[in-house]
Design an enzyme around this catalytic site. Structure first.
Site, short mmCIF file in Angstrom:
data_model
loop_
_atom_site.label_atom_id
_atom_site.label_comp_id
_atom_site.label_asym_id
_atom_site.label_seq_id
_atom_site.Cartn_x
_atom_site.Cartn_y
_atom_site.Cartn_z
N LYS A 110 0.84 -1.21 0.00
CA LYS A 110 0.00 0.00 0.00
C LYS A 110 0.87 1.25 0.00
O LYS A 110 2.10 1.17 0.18
CB LYS A 110 -0.91 -0.03 1.21
CG LYS A 110 -0.16 -0.01 2.51
CD LYS A 110 -1.07 -0.38 3.68
CE LYS A 110 -0.29 -0.25 4.96
NZ LYS A 110 -0.93 -0.90 6.08
N TYR A 163 17.60 29.62 7.70
CA TYR A 163 16.37 30.30 8.11
C TYR A 163 16.24 30.35 9.62
O TYR A 163 16.52 29.37 10.32
CB TYR A 163 15.15 29.58 7.55
CG TYR A 163 14.95 29.81 6.08
CD1 TYR A 163 14.75 31.10 5.57
CD2 TYR A 163 14.94 28.74 5.19
CE1 TYR A 163 14.55 31.31 4.22
CE2 TYR A 163 14.73 28.94 3.84
CZ TYR A 163 14.54 30.23 3.35
OH TYR A 163 14.35 30.44 2.02
C1 LIG Z 1 -0.11 -1.96 6.52
C2 LIG Z 1 -0.71 -3.21 7.03
C3 LIG Z 1 0.09 -4.32 7.28
C4 LIG Z 1 1.59 -4.28 7.22
O1 LIG Z 1 2.07 -3.60 8.37
P1 LIG Z 1 3.63 -3.44 8.69
O2 LIG Z 1 3.68 -2.88 10.05
O3 LIG Z 1 4.17 -2.49 7.67
O4 LIG Z 1 4.22 -4.78 8.54
C5 LIG Z 1 -0.54 -5.49 7.66
N1 LIG Z 1 -1.89 -5.54 7.80
C6 LIG Z 1 -2.67 -4.48 7.58
C7 LIG Z 1 -4.14 -4.60 7.77
C8 LIG Z 1 -2.12 -3.28 7.20
O5 LIG Z 1 -2.91 -2.22 7.00
#
Ligand SMILES: *Cc1c(COP(=O)(O)O)cnc(C)c1O
Length: 361
Positions: A34, A249
Protein backbone atom coordinates in the site's frame (compact mmCIF):
# COMPACT_ATOMS: atom_id res chain seq x y z
CA UNK A 1 20.49 17.35 -13.16
CA UNK A 2 20.00 17.95 -9.45
CA UNK A 3 21.96 15.21 -7.67
CA UNK A 4 19.23 13.81 -5.41
CA UNK A 5 18.33 10.18 -6.13
CA UNK A 6 16.40 7.32 -4.51
CA UNK A 7 17.93 3.97 -5.42
CA UNK A 8 15.82 0.84 -5.00
CA UNK A 9 17.54 -2.53 -4.55
CA UNK A 10 15.75 -5.58 -5.95
CA UNK A 11 18.12 -7.96 -4.19
CA UNK A 12 17.33 -6.33 -0.83
CA UNK A 13 13.61 -6.93 -1.48
CA UNK A 14 14.24 -10.58 -2.29
CA UNK A 15 16.47 -10.89 0.75
CA UNK A 16 13.88 -9.34 3.08
CA UNK A 17 11.16 -11.61 1.69
CA UNK A 18 13.44 -14.56 2.52
CA UNK A 19 13.77 -13.16 6.06
CA UNK A 20 9.97 -13.17 6.37
CA UNK A 21 9.94 -16.83 5.28
CA UNK A 22 12.67 -17.65 7.79
CA UNK A 23 10.66 -16.08 10.65
CA UNK A 24 7.31 -17.52 9.50
CA UNK A 25 8.24 -20.74 7.67
CA UNK A 26 4.74 -22.27 7.77
CA UNK A 27 2.75 -19.23 6.64
CA UNK A 28 1.84 -17.83 3.26
CA UNK A 29 3.09 -14.29 2.72
CA UNK A 30 0.79 -11.43 1.73
CA UNK A 31 3.21 -8.56 0.95
CA UNK A 32 1.81 -5.13 1.90
CA UNK A 33 2.41 -2.75 -1.01
CA UNK A 34 0.00 0.00 0.00
CA UNK A 35 0.94 3.68 -0.20
CA UNK A 36 2.65 3.02 -3.53
CA UNK A 37 4.81 0.33 -1.99
CA UNK A 38 5.58 2.39 1.14
CA UNK A 39 6.79 5.20 -1.12
CA UNK A 40 9.16 3.03 -3.16
CA UNK A 41 6.91 2.86 -6.23
CA UNK A 42 4.74 -0.19 -6.72
CA UNK A 43 6.09 -0.91 -10.20
CA UNK A 44 9.65 -0.64 -8.95
CA UNK A 45 9.26 -3.17 -6.17
CA UNK A 46 6.71 -5.69 -7.39
CA UNK A 47 9.22 -7.79 -9.34
CA UNK A 48 11.56 -8.00 -6.36
CA UNK A 49 8.61 -9.34 -4.35
CA UNK A 50 7.23 -11.62 -7.07
CA UNK A 51 7.89 -14.61 -4.80
CA UNK A 52 5.18 -13.46 -2.37
CA UNK A 53 1.99 -15.53 -2.19
CA UNK A 54 -0.22 -12.44 -2.38
CA UNK A 55 -0.20 -8.66 -2.34
CA UNK A 56 -2.12 -6.26 -0.10
CA UNK A 57 -2.89 -2.73 -1.32
CA UNK A 58 -5.31 0.05 -0.56
CA UNK A 59 -6.15 1.64 -3.89
CA UNK A 60 -7.95 0.05 -6.76
CA UNK A 61 -5.33 1.65 -9.04
CA UNK A 62 -2.55 -0.20 -7.19
CA UNK A 63 -4.42 -3.49 -7.53
CA UNK A 64 -5.03 -2.95 -11.25
CA UNK A 65 -1.36 -2.07 -11.79
CA UNK A 66 -0.26 -5.35 -10.21
CA UNK A 67 -2.76 -7.44 -12.17
CA UNK A 68 -1.79 -5.73 -15.41
CA UNK A 69 1.89 -6.37 -14.66
CA UNK A 70 0.94 -10.03 -14.92
CA UNK A 71 0.84 -11.10 -11.27
CA UNK A 72 -1.62 -13.94 -10.71
CA UNK A 73 -1.43 -14.06 -6.90
CA UNK A 74 -4.36 -12.92 -4.74
CA UNK A 75 -4.44 -9.11 -4.51
CA UNK A 76 -6.19 -7.92 -1.36
CA UNK A 77 -7.87 -4.53 -0.96
CA UNK A 78 -7.07 -3.79 2.69
CA UNK A 79 -10.15 -1.62 3.31
CA UNK A 80 -12.37 -3.39 0.80
CA UNK A 81 -14.44 -1.12 -1.43
CA UNK A 82 -15.87 2.24 -0.43
CA UNK A 83 -18.76 2.13 -2.93
CA UNK A 84 -20.70 -0.72 -4.50
CA UNK A 85 -19.87 0.39 -8.04
CA UNK A 86 -16.24 -0.60 -7.40
CA UNK A 87 -17.30 -4.25 -7.29
CA UNK A 88 -17.25 -4.33 -11.10
CA UNK A 89 -13.48 -3.76 -11.02
CA UNK A 90 -13.06 -6.23 -8.15
CA UNK A 91 -14.89 -8.81 -10.23
CA UNK A 92 -13.06 -8.06 -13.48
CA UNK A 93 -9.59 -8.14 -11.88
CA UNK A 94 -10.34 -10.99 -9.45
CA UNK A 95 -9.38 -8.91 -6.42
CA UNK A 96 -9.74 -10.09 -2.83
CA UNK A 97 -11.62 -7.91 -0.38
CA UNK A 98 -11.41 -7.06 3.27
CA UNK A 99 -14.93 -6.81 4.67
CA UNK A 100 -14.98 -4.80 7.88
CA UNK A 101 -18.58 -3.54 8.27
CA UNK A 102 -22.18 -4.47 7.54
CA UNK A 103 -22.49 -1.84 4.79
CA UNK A 104 -19.87 -3.77 2.82
CA UNK A 105 -21.73 -7.06 3.34
CA UNK A 106 -24.85 -5.40 1.95
CA UNK A 107 -22.90 -4.30 -1.12
CA UNK A 108 -21.93 -7.94 -1.72
CA UNK A 109 -25.45 -9.19 -1.09
CA UNK A 110 -26.80 -6.84 -3.75
CA UNK A 111 -23.99 -7.38 -6.22
CA UNK A 112 -24.91 -8.84 -9.62
CA UNK A 113 -21.67 -10.84 -9.91
CA UNK A 114 -21.86 -14.61 -9.87
CA UNK A 115 -18.19 -15.39 -9.42
CA UNK A 116 -17.67 -15.82 -5.65
CA UNK A 117 -15.60 -13.09 -4.06
CA UNK A 118 -12.52 -13.90 -1.99
CA UNK A 119 -13.14 -12.30 1.40
CA UNK A 120 -10.92 -11.45 4.37
CA UNK A 121 -13.41 -10.86 7.18
CA UNK A 122 -11.93 -8.45 9.67
CA UNK A 123 -12.41 -8.62 13.41
CA UNK A 124 -11.85 -5.65 15.72
CA UNK A 125 -9.81 -7.18 18.54
CA UNK A 126 -9.19 -3.93 20.39
CA UNK A 127 -7.61 -1.52 17.96
CA UNK A 128 -11.05 0.03 17.36
CA UNK A 129 -10.26 1.15 13.84
CA UNK A 130 -11.83 -1.32 11.39
CA UNK A 131 -13.63 -4.60 11.86
CA UNK A 132 -16.57 -6.36 13.49
CA UNK A 133 -16.54 -6.54 17.25
CA UNK A 134 -16.31 -10.15 18.50
CA UNK A 135 -20.03 -10.24 19.39
CA UNK A 136 -20.97 -9.44 15.78
CA UNK A 137 -18.30 -11.49 14.07
CA UNK A 138 -20.10 -14.82 13.72
CA UNK A 139 -23.25 -13.11 12.48
CA UNK A 140 -21.19 -11.31 9.85
CA UNK A 141 -19.43 -14.55 8.95
CA UNK A 142 -22.74 -16.37 8.48
CA UNK A 143 -23.90 -13.72 6.02
CA UNK A 144 -20.61 -13.78 4.12
CA UNK A 145 -20.46 -17.57 3.88
CA UNK A 146 -23.90 -17.56 2.26
CA UNK A 147 -22.28 -15.65 -0.59
CA UNK A 148 -18.88 -17.30 -0.92
CA UNK A 149 -16.90 -20.21 0.51
CA UNK A 150 -13.63 -18.26 0.05
CA UNK A 151 -13.21 -16.67 3.47
CA UNK A 152 -10.13 -15.89 5.55
CA UNK A 153 -10.49 -14.75 9.15
CA UNK A 154 -8.47 -11.64 9.87
CA UNK A 155 -7.51 -9.09 12.49
CA UNK A 156 -4.85 -6.40 12.85
CA UNK A 157 -2.85 -5.74 16.03
CA UNK A 158 -2.54 -2.38 17.76
CA UNK A 159 0.62 -3.18 19.72
CA UNK A 160 2.50 -6.05 18.09
CA UNK A 161 5.80 -4.31 18.83
CA UNK A 162 5.29 -4.53 22.59
CA UNK A 163 6.14 -7.42 24.88
CA UNK A 164 3.02 -9.60 25.08
CA UNK A 165 1.32 -6.83 23.07
CA UNK A 166 -0.74 -9.26 21.01
CA UNK A 167 -1.83 -11.59 23.81
CA UNK A 168 -5.23 -10.05 24.56
CA UNK A 169 -6.16 -9.57 20.91
CA UNK A 170 -5.01 -13.07 20.02
CA UNK A 171 -7.09 -14.57 22.84
CA UNK A 172 -10.20 -12.70 21.68
CA UNK A 173 -9.60 -13.78 18.09
CA UNK A 174 -9.03 -17.42 18.92
CA UNK A 175 -11.95 -17.65 21.29
CA UNK A 176 -14.29 -16.14 18.70
CA UNK A 177 -13.06 -18.27 15.78
CA UNK A 178 -12.62 -21.55 17.69
CA UNK A 179 -13.21 -24.61 15.45
CA UNK A 180 -14.07 -22.58 12.36
CA UNK A 181 -12.82 -24.27 9.18
CA UNK A 182 -11.24 -21.16 7.62
CA UNK A 183 -7.67 -19.93 7.33
CA UNK A 184 -6.54 -16.98 9.50
CA UNK A 185 -4.39 -13.90 8.95
CA UNK A 186 -3.16 -11.78 11.85
CA UNK A 187 0.50 -10.81 11.77
CA UNK A 188 2.09 -7.61 10.46
CA UNK A 189 5.89 -7.16 10.47
CA UNK A 190 6.17 -6.57 14.21
CA UNK A 191 4.17 -9.71 14.94
CA UNK A 192 6.18 -11.72 12.39
CA UNK A 193 9.41 -10.69 14.10
CA UNK A 194 8.34 -10.69 17.75
CA UNK A 195 5.18 -12.82 18.20
CA UNK A 196 5.60 -16.24 16.51
CA UNK A 197 2.37 -17.60 18.01
CA UNK A 198 0.42 -15.19 15.78
CA UNK A 199 1.74 -16.36 12.40
CA UNK A 200 -1.00 -18.87 11.45
CA UNK A 201 -1.95 -19.25 7.75
CA UNK A 202 -1.17 -15.86 6.19
CA UNK A 203 1.28 -13.24 7.45
CA UNK A 204 1.08 -9.67 6.15
CA UNK A 205 4.54 -8.05 6.23
CA UNK A 206 4.95 -4.46 5.13
CA UNK A 207 7.77 -2.40 6.58
CA UNK A 208 10.19 -5.30 7.06
CA UNK A 209 10.12 -6.02 3.32
CA UNK A 210 11.52 -2.53 2.80
CA UNK A 211 14.28 -3.15 5.32
CA UNK A 212 13.10 -0.87 8.11
CA UNK A 213 12.13 -1.86 11.62
CA UNK A 214 8.55 -2.04 12.89
CA UNK A 215 9.53 -2.33 16.53
CA UNK A 216 10.54 0.30 19.06
CA UNK A 217 14.16 0.31 20.22
CA UNK A 218 15.28 -2.08 17.51
CA UNK A 219 17.23 -1.67 14.31
CA UNK A 220 16.33 -3.54 11.14
CA UNK A 221 19.78 -5.08 10.78
CA UNK A 222 19.40 -6.99 14.04
CA UNK A 223 16.65 -8.98 12.30
CA UNK A 224 18.91 -9.49 9.26
CA UNK A 225 16.95 -7.03 7.08
CA UNK A 226 18.56 -4.91 4.35
CA UNK A 227 17.45 -1.39 3.41
CA UNK A 228 15.72 -1.28 0.04
CA UNK A 229 15.81 2.49 -0.49
CA UNK A 230 18.96 4.58 -0.41
CA UNK A 231 18.32 8.33 -0.61
CA UNK A 232 21.43 10.13 -1.79
CA UNK A 233 22.53 13.55 -2.96
CA UNK A 234 25.68 15.67 -3.04
CA UNK A 235 27.31 18.65 -1.39
CA UNK A 236 26.61 21.63 -3.69
CA UNK A 237 28.25 24.44 -1.66
CA UNK A 238 30.57 24.95 1.32
CA UNK A 239 30.38 27.72 3.92
CA UNK A 240 32.80 28.50 6.70
CA UNK A 241 31.27 30.02 9.81
CA UNK A 242 33.16 31.98 12.42
CA UNK A 243 32.25 31.48 16.07
CA UNK A 244 29.00 33.36 16.72
CA UNK A 245 27.75 33.29 13.11
CA UNK A 246 24.39 31.73 12.38
CA UNK A 247 23.08 29.42 9.70
CA UNK A 248 19.97 29.25 7.53
CA UNK A 249 16.37 30.30 8.11
CA UNK A 250 15.52 31.66 11.51
CA UNK A 251 19.24 31.69 12.41
CA UNK A 252 18.41 28.35 13.93
CA UNK A 253 22.02 27.33 14.50
CA UNK A 254 24.77 29.44 16.01
CA UNK A 255 28.36 28.29 15.56
CA UNK A 256 30.15 27.98 18.89
CA UNK A 257 33.51 27.60 17.11
CA UNK A 258 34.77 27.87 13.51
CA UNK A 259 32.52 25.48 11.62
CA UNK A 260 32.75 24.12 8.08
CA UNK A 261 29.29 23.59 6.66
CA UNK A 262 28.20 21.60 3.60
CA UNK A 263 25.02 22.53 1.74
CA UNK A 264 23.22 19.38 0.49
CA UNK A 265 20.73 19.26 -2.40
CA UNK A 266 17.88 17.77 -0.37
CA UNK A 267 15.09 19.57 1.46
CA UNK A 268 11.62 19.10 2.81
CA UNK A 269 10.20 19.34 -0.71
CA UNK A 270 12.03 16.07 -1.36
CA UNK A 271 10.53 14.49 1.74
CA UNK A 272 13.31 15.10 4.25
CA UNK A 273 11.64 16.06 7.54
CA UNK A 274 11.79 19.77 8.30
CA UNK A 275 11.70 19.10 12.05
CA UNK A 276 15.15 17.56 12.03
CA UNK A 277 17.41 17.96 15.03
CA UNK A 278 16.92 19.05 18.61
CA UNK A 279 17.68 22.59 19.71
CA UNK A 280 17.65 24.62 22.86
CA UNK A 281 17.03 28.09 21.52
CA UNK A 282 19.54 28.34 18.69
CA UNK A 283 21.95 25.91 20.28
CA UNK A 284 22.13 22.52 18.68
CA UNK A 285 21.61 19.66 21.12
CA UNK A 286 21.55 16.89 18.55
CA UNK A 287 21.52 16.94 14.74
CA UNK A 288 20.32 14.09 12.55
CA UNK A 289 22.94 11.60 11.34
CA UNK A 290 23.95 11.97 7.68
CA UNK A 291 26.80 10.21 5.82
CA UNK A 292 29.17 12.31 3.71
CA UNK A 293 31.66 10.30 1.67
CA UNK A 294 30.73 7.29 3.81
CA UNK A 295 31.48 9.05 7.11
CA UNK A 296 28.77 9.94 9.58
CA UNK A 297 28.21 13.54 10.54
CA UNK A 298 25.04 15.48 11.39
CA UNK A 299 22.60 18.08 10.10
CA UNK A 300 22.87 21.68 11.31
CA UNK A 301 20.21 24.37 11.34
CA UNK A 302 16.78 24.31 9.78
CA UNK A 303 16.03 22.11 6.77
CA UNK A 304 14.87 24.34 3.91
CA UNK A 305 12.64 23.45 0.98
CA UNK A 306 15.45 22.43 -1.36
CA UNK A 307 18.59 22.22 0.79
CA UNK A 308 19.89 21.24 4.17
CA UNK A 309 23.15 21.82 6.06
CA UNK A 310 25.66 19.29 7.34
CA UNK A 311 28.67 19.69 9.59
CA UNK A 312 31.94 19.13 7.68
CA UNK A 313 34.25 20.46 10.39
CA UNK A 314 35.70 17.01 11.02
CA UNK A 315 35.63 16.03 7.33
CA UNK A 316 38.20 18.30 5.62
CA UNK A 317 38.31 15.97 2.60
CA UNK A 318 34.60 16.58 1.86
CA UNK A 319 33.98 19.11 -0.88
CA UNK A 320 31.53 20.20 -3.53
CA UNK A 321 30.41 17.02 -5.27
CA UNK A 322 31.03 14.76 -2.27
CA UNK A 323 28.36 12.04 -2.07
CA UNK A 324 25.81 12.30 0.74
CA UNK A 325 23.58 9.51 2.03
CA UNK A 326 20.46 10.87 3.72
CA UNK A 327 19.35 7.33 4.53
CA UNK A 328 20.27 3.86 3.34
CA UNK A 329 22.86 1.36 4.50
CA UNK A 330 25.25 3.73 6.32
CA UNK A 331 22.54 5.73 8.10
CA UNK A 332 19.36 3.69 8.48
CA UNK A 333 16.01 5.34 7.84
CA UNK A 334 15.09 4.24 11.36
CA UNK A 335 17.95 6.28 12.83
CA UNK A 336 16.87 9.35 10.88
CA UNK A 337 13.25 8.82 11.91
CA UNK A 338 14.14 8.40 15.56
CA UNK A 339 16.13 11.64 15.49
CA UNK A 340 13.14 13.42 13.90
CA UNK A 341 10.49 12.08 16.29
CA UNK A 342 8.81 9.84 13.75
CA UNK A 343 9.04 6.33 12.29
CA UNK A 344 10.73 4.98 9.18
CA UNK A 345 7.33 4.26 7.62
CA UNK A 346 6.51 7.96 7.46
CA UNK A 347 9.83 9.00 5.93
CA UNK A 348 9.72 6.31 3.26
CA UNK A 349 6.13 7.15 2.30
CA UNK A 350 6.90 10.87 2.19
CA UNK A 351 9.57 10.92 -0.54
CA UNK A 352 8.05 13.36 -3.01
CA UNK A 353 7.41 12.91 -6.75
CA UNK A 354 10.20 15.28 -7.75
CA UNK A 355 12.84 12.82 -6.49
CA UNK A 356 14.10 10.65 -9.37
CA UNK A 357 14.32 6.91 -8.73
CA UNK A 358 16.70 4.29 -10.03
CA UNK A 359 16.19 0.53 -9.71
CA UNK A 360 19.26 -1.65 -9.28
CA UNK A 361 19.78 -5.39 -8.81
C1 LIG B 1 -0.11 -1.96 6.52
C2 LIG B 1 -0.71 -3.21 7.03
C3 LIG B 1 0.09 -4.32 7.28
C4 LIG B 1 1.59 -4.28 7.22
O1 LIG B 1 2.07 -3.60 8.37
P1 LIG B 1 3.63 -3.44 8.69
O2 LIG B 1 3.68 -2.88 10.05
O3 LIG B 1 4.17 -2.49 7.67
O4 LIG B 1 4.22 -4.78 8.54
C5 LIG B 1 -0.54 -5.49 7.66
N1 LIG B 1 -1.89 -5.54 7.80
C6 LIG B 1 -2.67 -4.48 7.58
C7 LIG B 1 -4.14 -4.60 7.77
C8 LIG B 1 -2.12 -3.28 7.20
O5 LIG B 1 -2.91 -2.22 7.00
Amino acid sequence: MRPILATISQSALQHNLAVVRKFAPHSKVMAALKANGYGHGIERIAHGLSGADGFAVLGMDEAITLREMGFEQPILLLEGVFHADSLAVVNAYRLSLVIHCYAQIEMLEHSPYRHPFNIFLKMNTGMNRLGFVPDDYLKALARVTKLTPNVTLMTHFAAADELNGTDAAMAIFQQTTKNLPYPSSLANSAAILCQPQTHLDWVRPGIMLYGATPAKNTVATEFGLKPVMQLTSEIIAIQTLKAGETLGYGNRYTASKPTRVGVVACGYADGYPRHAGQYSGNNLLQGVPVAVGGKITQTLGRVSMDMLFVDLTALPEANIGSPVELWGSTVSVDTVAEACGTIGYELLCAVTPRVPFKVVD
